[in-house]
Design a protein around this motif. Structure first.
Motif, mmCIF file in Angstrom:
data_model
loop_
_atom_site.group_PDB
_atom_site.id
_atom_site.type_symbol
_atom_site.label_atom_id
_atom_site.label_comp_id
_atom_site.label_asym_id
_atom_site.label_seq_id
_atom_site.Cartn_x
_atom_site.Cartn_y
_atom_site.Cartn_z
ATOM 1 N N PRO A 257 0.462 -1.368 -0.262
ATOM 2 C CA PRO A 257 -0.088 -0.029 -0.550
ATOM 3 C C PRO A 257 1.138 1.091 0.010
ATOM 4 N N GLY A 258 1.679 1.082 0.503
ATOM 5 C CA GLY A 258 2.972 2.674 0.580
ATOM 6 C C GLY A 258 3.660 2.521 -0.189
ATOM 7 N N GLY A 259 3.346 1.739 -1.453
ATOM 8 C CA GLY A 259 4.645 1.709 -2.481
ATOM 9 C C GLY A 259 5.691 0.438 -3.124
ATOM 10 N N VAL A 260 6.754 0.449 -3.459
ATOM 11 C CA VAL A 260 7.352 -0.662 -4.037
ATOM 12 C C VAL A 260 7.925 -0.828 -2.499
ATOM 13 N N ALA A 261 7.866 -2.568 -1.594
ATOM 14 C CA ALA A 261 9.201 -2.595 -1.115
ATOM 15 C C ALA A 261 10.105 -3.571 -1.206
ATOM 16 N N VAL A 262 11.287 -3.358 -0.954
ATOM 17 C CA VAL A 262 12.195 -4.190 -0.384
ATOM 18 C C VAL A 262 12.884 -4.540 -0.021
ATOM 19 N N HIS A 263 12.820 -6.009 1.046
ATOM 20 C CA HIS A 263 12.569 -6.085 2.492
ATOM 21 C C HIS A 263 14.743 -6.418 1.899
ATOM 22 N N CYS A 264 15.496 -6.349 3.263
ATOM 23 C CA CYS A 264 16.521 -6.954 3.106
ATOM 24 C C CYS A 264 16.771 -6.639 4.574
ATOM 25 N N ALA A 265 17.937 -7.076 5.173
ATOM 26 C CA ALA A 265 18.769 -7.024 6.686
ATOM 27 C C ALA A 265 19.010 -5.349 6.790
ATOM 28 N N ASP A 266 20.054 -4.924 5.475
ATOM 29 C CA ASP A 266 20.777 -3.946 6.275
ATOM 30 C C ASP A 266 20.472 -3.096 4.637
ATOM 31 N N PRO A 267 19.092 -2.275 5.059
ATOM 32 C CA PRO A 267 18.582 -1.036 3.768
ATOM 33 C C PRO A 267 19.192 0.102 3.566
ATOM 34 N N GLU A 268 19.970 0.526 4.741
ATOM 35 C CA GLU A 268 20.999 1.827 4.609
ATOM 36 C C GLU A 268 22.436 1.190 3.866
ATOM 37 N N ALA A 269 22.325 -0.123 3.357
ATOM 38 C CA ALA A 269 23.719 -0.170 2.629
ATOM 39 C C ALA A 269 23.651 -0.389 1.425
ATOM 40 N N ARG A 270 22.332 -1.051 0.988
ATOM 41 C CA ARG A 270 21.463 -1.190 -0.112
ATOM 42 C C ARG A 270 20.780 -0.223 -0.714
ATOM 43 N N ILE A 271 20.510 0.936 -0.477
ATOM 44 C CA ILE A 271 19.396 2.101 -0.810
ATOM 45 C C ILE A 271 20.047 2.892 -2.220
ATOM 46 N N ALA A 272 21.896 2.810 -2.693
ATOM 47 C CA ALA A 272 21.968 3.576 -3.291
ATOM 48 C C ALA A 272 22.314 2.502 -4.101
ATOM 49 N N GLU A 273 22.181 1.133 -4.875
ATOM 50 C CA GLU A 273 21.758 -0.115 -5.098
ATOM 51 C C GLU A 273 20.604 0.167 -6.037
ATOM 52 N N VAL A 274 19.273 0.705 -5.162
ATOM 53 C CA VAL A 274 18.021 0.417 -5.755
ATOM 54 C C VAL A 274 17.555 1.530 -6.505
#
Length: 335
Positions: A270-287
C-alpha cells in the motif's frame, strides 16, 4: 544535594535478582490469568510489561506486590519469598498504583510522613528522606500544598516519591502515566530513568503505550497469561523480518519491473514498492541506480514497537508492518 542510597540491601540480597518469578500461575476459577510465567531482573534494570486487557499484567503485579497469592510457582524479591517472608519482601518494594491513593486533603509533606510511619521509620531518618525526595522530585516549594491543588503530573511525582521513601530496591508501577497529558507523561519518564541511573532502583511497570515500552531495558509481552515475546527493544525489533526500502513513484509497476531486472525481489505494498533486506541503508544506493521512473522518493523503514506487538498478537515472528514504523526518507528527483 547528593543523591545516594546510604543503606543498600546487603551483599546476599545484592547478589540476588531484584525479582524472580518461576512458573507463576494465577487462577480465577477455571481461568488461568497467569499461566506459567518465568521472568526475572537483575538490580538496576527497567522492565516493561506490555499486553492487552486481560493479558495477565495486573494479576502478575498483584502477586509480585504481595497483594495476592500465587496458585503455583514461586515469587522472590531480592531473594525473599513472598509467601514465606512477605514482610521482608514488602520492605524491598515500592508501589505506585494506577488509581490515585494519596490523601487529597493532606499536604505533600504530610502524605510522606504518613508513609514513613507505616514503615516504622525513625523520625530523624524520615525527615532526612522526605527532604531528599522533595528535592529529587522538585517538590520542595510545594511541601505544604494540599494534594487536591496539584496537577495530575505533580500528584504522580508525589506518589513515586512516597514509594521510594523507605529505600526499596524495586519499584512497581501499574500504568504509571494513565490519564496524564503528554508533557506530564514525559516528566514521569524522566523521573523513572533518573531513578535507575542515579539511585540504581529497579523498575517494573505495566503499560498500554507502545512508546512507553521503549524506555525499558527489557520488554515482556504477555498474551492470555503467557509470555509471547521477551527481550530488549533492539532484540525484539531485529527478530522481525520487516526492515525494508520503500520506493514511491508515479508508476509502481514499472519500478517493480526495473528492480526485478536488477536482481531484487520487490513487493508492491500500500505504501509503494518494498524491497525487504537486513541492511537497507547499505543497499539504498543500488536500488536508486536500478530505477528510472518519474517522481521517485525512497524511504528506509525499520520495524517499530508497534510491529513487534502486532507480531506477538498474531503469533507470528515474521513481517508485521504497522503505521508507525521508523522511517528515514531520501528524496530523489528524476526527469
Amino acid at each position: 544535594m547528593s543523591i545516594h542510597e546510604p543503606d543498600g540491601p546487603g551483599v546476599a540480597a545484592a547478589a540476588a535478582p531484584a525479582f524472580a518469578l518461576t512458573d507463576l500461575v494465577v487462577r480465577y476459577g477455571k481461568v488461568r490469568a497467569v499461566d506459567g510465567v518465568s521472568i526475572s531482573s537483575p538490580p538496576g534494570r527497567i522492565t516493561a510489561l506490555l499486553g492487552p486487557n486481560g493479558a495477565g499484567k495486573s494479576s502478575l503485579l498483584g502477586v509480585l506486590s504481595t497483594a495476592a497469592r500465587p496458585d503455583a510457582g514461586s515469587v522472590r524479591i531480592f531473594g525473599h519469598d513472598v509467601l514465606s517472608a512477605p514482610m521482608a519482601a514488602r520492605r524491598r518494594l515500592g508501589l505506585v498504583f494506577q488509581e490515585r491513593t494519596l490523601d487529597k486533603e493532606l499536604s505533600v509533606e504530610r502524605n510522606l510522613w504518613f508513609h514513613a510511619r507505616l514503615f516504622g521509620m525513625k523520625r530523624a531518618d524520615a525527615r532526612a528522606r522526605i527532604d531528599l525526595m522533595l528535592d529529587l522530585f522538585g517538590l520542595t516549594d510545594r511541601r505544604r500544598q494540599p494534594i487536591e491543588e496539584l496537577s495530575g503530573g505533580l500528584a504522580r511525582r508525589v506518589e513515586i516519591a512516597r514509594a521510594l521513601l523507605h529505600r526499596p530496591g524495586l519499584i512497581i508501577l501499574d500504568e504509571p502515566t494513565n490519564g496524564l497529558d503528554p508533557a506530564a507523561r514525559a516528566t514521569v519518564w524522566a523521573d523513572l530513568l533518573r531513578l535507575r541511573d542515579r539511585l540504581g532502583v529497579t523498575v517494573l511497570y505495566s503499560t498500554h503505550y507502545m512508546d512507553e515500552a521503549e524506555y525499558a531495558d527489557e520488554i515482556v509481552i504477555l498474551q492470555k497469561g503467557r509470555v509471547v515475546r521477551q527481550g530488549s527493544l533492539e532484540q525484539l525489533k531485529s527478530s522481525l523480518d520487516s526492515s525494508r526500502i520503500v520506493v514511491s513513484c508515479a508508476d509502481d509497476e514499472a519500478a517493480a519491473r526495473q528492480l526485478r531486472a536488477a536482481g531484487f525481489d520487490p513487493l508492491i505494498e500500500p505504501g509503494g514498492v518494498a524491497v525487504h533486506c537486513a541492511d537497507p541503508e547499505a543497499r539504498i544506493a543500488e536500488v536508486v541506480r536500478a530505477l528510472d521512473v518519474p517522481g521517485l522518493t525512497v524511504a528506509v523503514r525499520h520495524p517499530s514497537m508497534n510491529d513487534v506487538y502486532l507480531a506477538a498478537a498474531s503469533g507470528s515472528g515474521g513481517s508485521q508492518i504497522g503505521e508507525d514504523s521508523h522511517d528515514r526518507q531520501e528524496s530523489v528527483s528524476t526527469p
